[in-house]
Design an enzyme around this catalytic site. Structure first.
Site, PDB file in Angstrom:
ATOM      1  N   ALA A  72       0.824  -1.217   0.000  1.00 34.12           N
ATOM      2  CA  ALA A  72       0.000   0.000   0.000  1.00 34.12           C
ATOM      3  C   ALA A  72       0.858   1.267   0.000  1.00 34.12           C
ATOM      4  CB  ALA A  72      -0.935  -0.012   1.192  1.00 34.12           C
ATOM      5  N   SER A  73       1.918   1.252   0.782  1.00 39.69           N
ATOM      6  CA  SER A  73       2.725   2.477   0.889  1.00 39.69           C
ATOM      7  C   SER A  73       3.429   2.794  -0.425  1.00 39.69           C
ATOM      8  CB  SER A  73       3.745   2.338   2.017  1.00 39.69           C
ATOM      9  OG  SER A  73       4.633   1.282   1.736  1.00 39.69           O
ATOM     10  N   HIS A 178      -7.740   2.813   1.793  1.00 40.17           N
ATOM     11  CA  HIS A 178      -6.327   2.678   2.178  1.00 40.17           C
ATOM     12  C   HIS A 178      -5.484   3.750   1.512  1.00 40.17           C
ATOM     13  CE1 HIS A 178      -2.790   0.815   3.698  1.00 40.17           C
ATOM     14  NE2 HIS A 178      -3.346  -0.359   3.937  1.00 40.17           N
ATOM     15  N   GLU A 284      -2.395  -7.396   8.630  1.00 40.89           N
ATOM     16  CA  GLU A 284      -1.481  -6.575   7.821  1.00 40.89           C
ATOM     17  C   GLU A 284      -0.051  -7.109   7.923  1.00 40.89           C
ATOM     18  OE1 GLU A 284      -1.614  -2.326   8.538  1.00 40.89           O
ATOM     19  OE2 GLU A 284      -1.242  -1.886   6.432  1.00 40.89           O
TER      20      GLU A 284
HETATM   21 ZN   LIG Z   1      -2.510  -2.059   4.679  1.00 41.35          ZN
END
Ligand SMILES: [Zn+2]
Length: 340
Positions: A72-73, A178, A284
């Site tokens: 995600a990042s 997200h 996660e």
């Molecule tokens: Zn995440």
């Protein structure tokens, strides 16, 4: 069956990042045209990247299936233009598909969307459709702030987003709200920006009429719903003052929180205040917090331990581990039933 609704490919082989680095380096040249990825990642490299990480932890912790999406990042929708984001997104999603094909019992895919600041969310619909129809994915990660910390997009309840929501409803897939990396130094990505976004999305859902317009749409707010459970009374009171629906009624079949809260008191609170029909097991893993908690000797993100420590009936535990995930991800059922 224990389904972890929140996993990212944080350990992807280096060739993926090499492609991304090349994309970013190219942006300095005004004549640069973003190229599609031509990744030379072997199946063995993919196996190697997972065996010592996500798969090892699945086995050690006793979870069965991870709903798996690109890191995600690294989505970083604020970098480059729409084509940059398209190409990067397709490369990341295609790699998730390869993971799922190599380990169909361990992973099911969720896609990144090719968002870009100022670009209509409708433009993400084609990649969502490709991922669901051609790659067999069951959901997407939706970034409410493609600007990466400057919040230039309208709220999630604004009609700006509706064309993408229409596609989600048509395909019967949810979105995990997200955000990605932060380019605003006020907001640390995983410590502030993520939690801000979770909290922000929930407040937007309270104030908007999204679920009147889309009665079947589903969102997962990760990281335990951000600051919401801790301030449940504030949100109940605000909703009441604004003559909005009660929180459990608003959430009902539309909004779910995961269990990515990395200590027992946080999980205890989550289960005390949030309806148990709206909580999905998630960890996660391998993600933002990778260390061992010296107070317990266990990994912070070994969230199954916290669930096991709760006084839950068997029926409730099954709901948290599997039943609610089947409701939040309507396409999951068919995949699980095929495995039997
Ligand atoms: Zn995440």
């Amino acid at each position: 069956m224990i389904i972890d609704c929140h996993g990212h490919y944080t350990t992807a082989p280096a060739d993926l990042q090499k492609y991304r680095d090349g994309q970013i380096a190219g942006l300095k040249d005004p004549a640069y045209v973003p190229q599609k990825a031509n990744l030379k990642i072997s199946d063995d490299q993919i196996r190697e990247s997972l065996e010592g990480a996500q798969l090892k932890f699945q086995r050690e912790r006793g979870t069965d299936l991870t709903i798996f999406s690109p890191r995600a990042s690294a989505m970083a929708h604020h970098i480059g233009n729409e084509t940059t984001s398209q190409n990067w997104t397709q490369a990341c999603n295609d790699l998730i598909k390869r993971v799922v094909d190599l380990y169909p019992d361990n992973f099911v895919g969720v896609c990144q969307l090719p968002q870009s600041p100022g670009v209509a969310p409708a433009n993400s619909a084609a990649e969502l459709e490709r991922c669901v129809k051609e790659l067999g994915f069951i959901g997407c990660n939706l970034n409410p702030d493609p600007s990466g910390g400057n919040w230039t997009a309208p709220p999630l309840t604004d009609k700006h987003w509706y064309p993408l929501y229409e596609k989600m409803v048509e395909l019967d897939v949810p979105a995990m709200v997200h955000v990605s990396s932060s380019c605003n130094p006020n907001f640390h990505a995983t410590g502030a920006h993520y939690i801000n976004a979770d909290t922000t999305a929930f407040m937007q859902f309270i104030t908007g009429d999204l679920f009147k317009d889309f009665p079947t749409i589903k969102f997962i707010i990760p990281h335990g719903g951000g600051a919401v459970p801790y301030h449940w009374g504030r949100y109940r009171g605000l909703a009441q003052d604004m003559k909005r629906p009660l929180l459990p009624d608003m959430m009902k079949n539309n909004v779910f929180f995961d269990t990515c809260v990395y200590h027992q008191p946080g999980i205890d609170l989550l289960f005390k205040v949030v309806p148990r029909d709206n909580i999905l097991f998630g960890s996660e893993m391998v993600g933002a917090v990778r260390g061992l908690d010296p107070e317990t000797g266990n990994y912070y993100d070994d969230t199954k331990r916290y669930i096991e420590a709760l006084q839950l009936s068997d029926a409730e535990r099954t709901k948290i581990y599997e039943g609610n995930a089947r409701r939040a991800y309507p396409r999951l059922g068919a995949i699980l039933d095929r495995k039997k």
